[in-house]
Scaffold this motif. Structure first.
Motif, PDB file in Angstrom:
ATOM      1  N   GLN A   1       1.243 -49.326 -37.191  1.00 44.77           N
ATOM      2  CA  GLN A   1       0.572 -50.193 -36.222  1.00 44.77           C
ATOM      3  C   GLN A   1       1.226 -50.147 -34.838  1.00 44.77           C
ATOM      4  O   GLN A   1       0.606 -50.501 -33.845  1.00 44.77           O
ATOM      5  CB  GLN A   1       0.579 -51.642 -36.721  1.00 44.77           C
ATOM      6  CG  GLN A   1      -0.283 -51.853 -37.937  1.00 44.77           C
ATOM      7  CD  GLN A   1      -0.109 -53.241 -38.532  1.00 44.77           C
ATOM      8  OE1 GLN A   1       0.610 -54.078 -38.001  1.00 44.77           O
ATOM      9  NE2 GLN A   1      -0.758 -53.480 -39.660  1.00 44.77           N
ATOM     10  N   ASP A   2       2.474 -49.710 -34.757  1.00 47.60           N
ATOM     11  CA  ASP A   2       3.214 -49.701 -33.491  1.00 47.60           C
ATOM     12  C   ASP A   2       2.965 -48.397 -32.737  1.00 47.60           C
ATOM     13  O   ASP A   2       3.817 -47.520 -32.660  1.00 47.60           O
ATOM     14  CB  ASP A   2       4.706 -49.899 -33.764  1.00 47.60           C
ATOM     15  CG  ASP A   2       5.509 -50.134 -32.500  1.00 47.60           C
ATOM     16  OD1 ASP A   2       4.898 -50.359 -31.433  1.00 47.60           O
ATOM     17  OD2 ASP A   2       6.738 -50.081 -32.579  1.00 47.60           O
ATOM     18  N   THR A   3       1.804 -48.274 -32.148  1.00 48.32           N
ATOM     19  CA  THR A   3       1.414 -47.063 -31.427  1.00 48.32           C
ATOM     20  C   THR A   3       2.350 -46.806 -30.260  1.00 48.32           C
ATOM     21  O   THR A   3       2.604 -47.704 -29.451  1.00 48.32           O
ATOM     22  CB  THR A   3      -0.033 -47.201 -30.913  1.00 48.32           C
ATOM     23  OG1 THR A   3      -0.882 -47.547 -31.998  1.00 48.32           O
ATOM     24  CG2 THR A   3      -0.506 -45.906 -30.284  1.00 48.32           C
TER      25      THR A   3
ATOM     26  N   ASP B   1       8.045 -44.527 -26.175  1.00 38.27           N
ATOM     27  CA  ASP B   1       7.475 -43.625 -25.176  1.00 38.27           C
ATOM     28  C   ASP B   1       7.325 -44.384 -23.865  1.00 38.27           C
ATOM     29  O   ASP B   1       6.348 -45.115 -23.673  1.00 38.27           O
ATOM     30  CB  ASP B   1       6.126 -43.091 -25.651  1.00 38.27           C
ATOM     31  CG  ASP B   1       5.525 -42.079 -24.695  1.00 38.27           C
ATOM     32  OD1 ASP B   1       6.167 -41.761 -23.672  1.00 38.27           O
ATOM     33  OD2 ASP B   1       4.418 -41.595 -24.968  1.00 38.27           O
ATOM     34  N   PRO B   2       8.275 -44.247 -22.948  1.00 34.72           N
ATOM     35  CA  PRO B   2       8.215 -45.019 -21.702  1.00 34.72           C
ATOM     36  C   PRO B   2       7.010 -44.690 -20.834  1.00 34.72           C
ATOM     37  O   PRO B   2       6.637 -45.485 -19.977  1.00 34.72           O
ATOM     38  CB  PRO B   2       9.535 -44.660 -20.992  1.00 34.72           C
ATOM     39  CG  PRO B   2      10.049 -43.456 -21.668  1.00 34.72           C
ATOM     40  CD  PRO B   2       9.433 -43.385 -23.024  1.00 34.72           C
ATOM     41  N   GLU B   3       6.388 -43.547 -21.042  1.00 34.31           N
ATOM     42  CA  GLU B   3       5.219 -43.192 -20.246  1.00 34.31           C
ATOM     43  C   GLU B   3       3.991 -44.022 -20.620  1.00 34.31           C
ATOM     44  O   GLU B   3       3.106 -44.208 -19.800  1.00 34.31           O
ATOM     45  CB  GLU B   3       4.908 -41.702 -20.412  1.00 34.31           C
ATOM     46  CG  GLU B   3       5.998 -40.798 -19.885  1.00 34.31           C
ATOM     47  CD  GLU B   3       5.742 -39.333 -20.180  1.00 34.31           C
ATOM     48  OE1 GLU B   3       4.628 -38.997 -20.613  1.00 34.31           O
ATOM     49  OE2 GLU B   3       6.667 -38.539 -19.979  1.00 34.31           O
ATOM     50  N   HIS B   4       3.923 -44.511 -21.854  1.00 31.78           N
ATOM     51  CA  HIS B   4       2.761 -45.267 -22.307  1.00 31.78           C
ATOM     52  C   HIS B   4       3.030 -46.773 -22.449  1.00 31.78           C
ATOM     53  O   HIS B   4       2.110 -47.547 -22.628  1.00 31.78           O
ATOM     54  CB  HIS B   4       2.267 -44.739 -23.651  1.00 31.78           C
ATOM     55  CG  HIS B   4       1.660 -43.379 -23.554  1.00 31.78           C
ATOM     56  ND1 HIS B   4       2.364 -42.231 -23.802  1.00 31.78           N
ATOM     57  CD2 HIS B   4       0.405 -42.983 -23.217  1.00 31.78           C
ATOM     58  CE1 HIS B   4       1.581 -41.187 -23.642  1.00 31.78           C
ATOM     59  NE2 HIS B   4       0.390 -41.605 -23.274  1.00 31.78           N
ATOM     60  N   CYS B   5       4.275 -47.167 -22.392  1.00 29.60           N
ATOM     61  CA  CYS B   5       4.624 -48.577 -22.590  1.00 29.60           C
ATOM     62  C   CYS B   5       5.216 -49.152 -21.308  1.00 29.60           C
ATOM     63  O   CYS B   5       6.154 -48.586 -20.750  1.00 29.60           O
ATOM     64  CB  CYS B   5       5.645 -48.710 -23.721  1.00 29.60           C
ATOM     65  SG  CYS B   5       5.134 -47.942 -25.260  1.00 29.60           S
ATOM     66  N   THR B   6       4.712 -50.286 -20.900  1.00 31.15           N
ATOM     67  CA  THR B   6       5.192 -50.880 -19.655  1.00 31.15           C
ATOM     68  C   THR B   6       6.522 -51.591 -19.840  1.00 31.15           C
ATOM     69  O   THR B   6       7.360 -51.569 -18.955  1.00 31.15           O
ATOM     70  CB  THR B   6       4.160 -51.876 -19.104  1.00 31.15           C
ATOM     71  OG1 THR B   6       3.879 -52.854 -20.100  1.00 31.15           O
ATOM     72  CG2 THR B   6       2.890 -51.163 -18.700  1.00 31.15           C
ATOM     73  N   ALA B   7       6.740 -52.221 -20.997  1.00 32.63           N
ATOM     74  CA  ALA B   7       7.964 -52.999 -21.201  1.00 32.63           C
ATOM     75  C   ALA B   7       9.032 -52.226 -21.975  1.00 32.63           C
ATOM     76  O   ALA B   7      10.078 -52.761 -22.272  1.00 32.63           O
ATOM     77  CB  ALA B   7       7.628 -54.286 -21.952  1.00 32.63           C
ATOM     78  N   ALA B   8       8.783 -50.983 -22.290  1.00 31.58           N
ATOM     79  CA  ALA B   8       9.734 -50.197 -23.081  1.00 31.58           C
ATOM     80  C   ALA B   8      10.923 -49.772 -22.225  1.00 31.58           C
ATOM     81  O   ALA B   8      10.884 -49.819 -21.008  1.00 31.58           O
ATOM     82  CB  ALA B   8       9.041 -48.972 -23.665  1.00 31.58           C
ATOM     83  N   SER B   9      11.957 -49.324 -22.901  1.00 28.96           N
ATOM     84  CA  SER B   9      13.132 -48.835 -22.179  1.00 28.96           C
ATOM     85  C   SER B   9      12.788 -47.538 -21.449  1.00 28.96           C
ATOM     86  O   SER B   9      11.733 -46.944 -21.670  1.00 28.96           O
ATOM     87  CB  SER B   9      14.276 -48.601 -23.163  1.00 28.96           C
ATOM     88  OG  SER B   9      14.003 -47.481 -23.965  1.00 28.96           O
ATOM     89  N   LYS B  10      13.684 -47.082 -20.616  1.00 29.06           N
ATOM     90  CA  LYS B  10      13.461 -45.843 -19.872  1.00 29.06           C
ATOM     91  C   LYS B  10      13.796 -44.620 -20.714  1.00 29.06           C
ATOM     92  O   LYS B  10      13.490 -43.511 -20.329  1.00 29.06           O
ATOM     93  CB  LYS B  10      14.290 -45.857 -18.592  1.00 29.06           C
ATOM     94  CG  LYS B  10      13.840 -46.922 -17.626  1.00 29.06           C
ATOM     95  CD  LYS B  10      14.669 -46.925 -16.381  1.00 29.06           C
ATOM     96  CE  LYS B  10      14.199 -48.048 -15.464  1.00 29.06           C
ATOM     97  NZ  LYS B  10      14.974 -48.120 -14.228  1.00 29.06           N
TER      98      LYS B  10
END
Length: 122
Positions: free
Chosen positions: A33-35, A90-99
């Motif tokens: 579920q965690d795309t 995947d920082p390219e698809h997630c706004t709040a994800a790490s770099k």
């Protein structure tokens, strides 16, 4: 009588061929579920996968898809090798994800069996 015996044999063979993989600290439904790892659920399971990656080796492509879901990327390589890539973060698809980009790479040999399981960080 032969019908019952044949049915029993077919059921027994089907049960023997299906592998049930139980990885401690890993929930396959939450993983799937965690795309792109945007909810960071996959990241929380990374240590468990790293510790128990030998359980993934030897699985077929279909068994891997059953456990981890459809891969985010497929790569074909020489000698009929195939790679499944699963995004952990995947920082390219997630706004709040790490770099940092983190992904799970699984290499299948020409017979379709997992031979290498690695977690990469970039």
């Amino acid at each position: 009588m032969n019908k019952y015996l044949l049915s029993f044999i077919l059921i027994a063979l089907a049960a023997c061929n299906s592998k049930q993989i139980n990885i401690p600290g890993f929930d396959e439904n939450l993983w799937q579920q965690d795309t792109n790892g945007c909810q960071k659920i996959r990241a929380e399971m990374t240590d468990s996968l790293e510790q128990h990656r030998d359980l993934l080796k030897g699985l077929s492509q279909d068994e891997m898809i059953s456990l981890l879901g459809k891969p985010d990327k497929n790569e074909l390589y020489k000698r009929n090798q195939k790679f499944f890539i699963y995004e952990i973060i995947d920082p390219e698809h997630c706004t709040a994800a790490s770099k940092q980009h983190i992904y799970l790479s699984i290499r299948f040999n020409a017979t379709g069996m997992a031979k290498e399981v690695q977690i990469y960080k970039e």
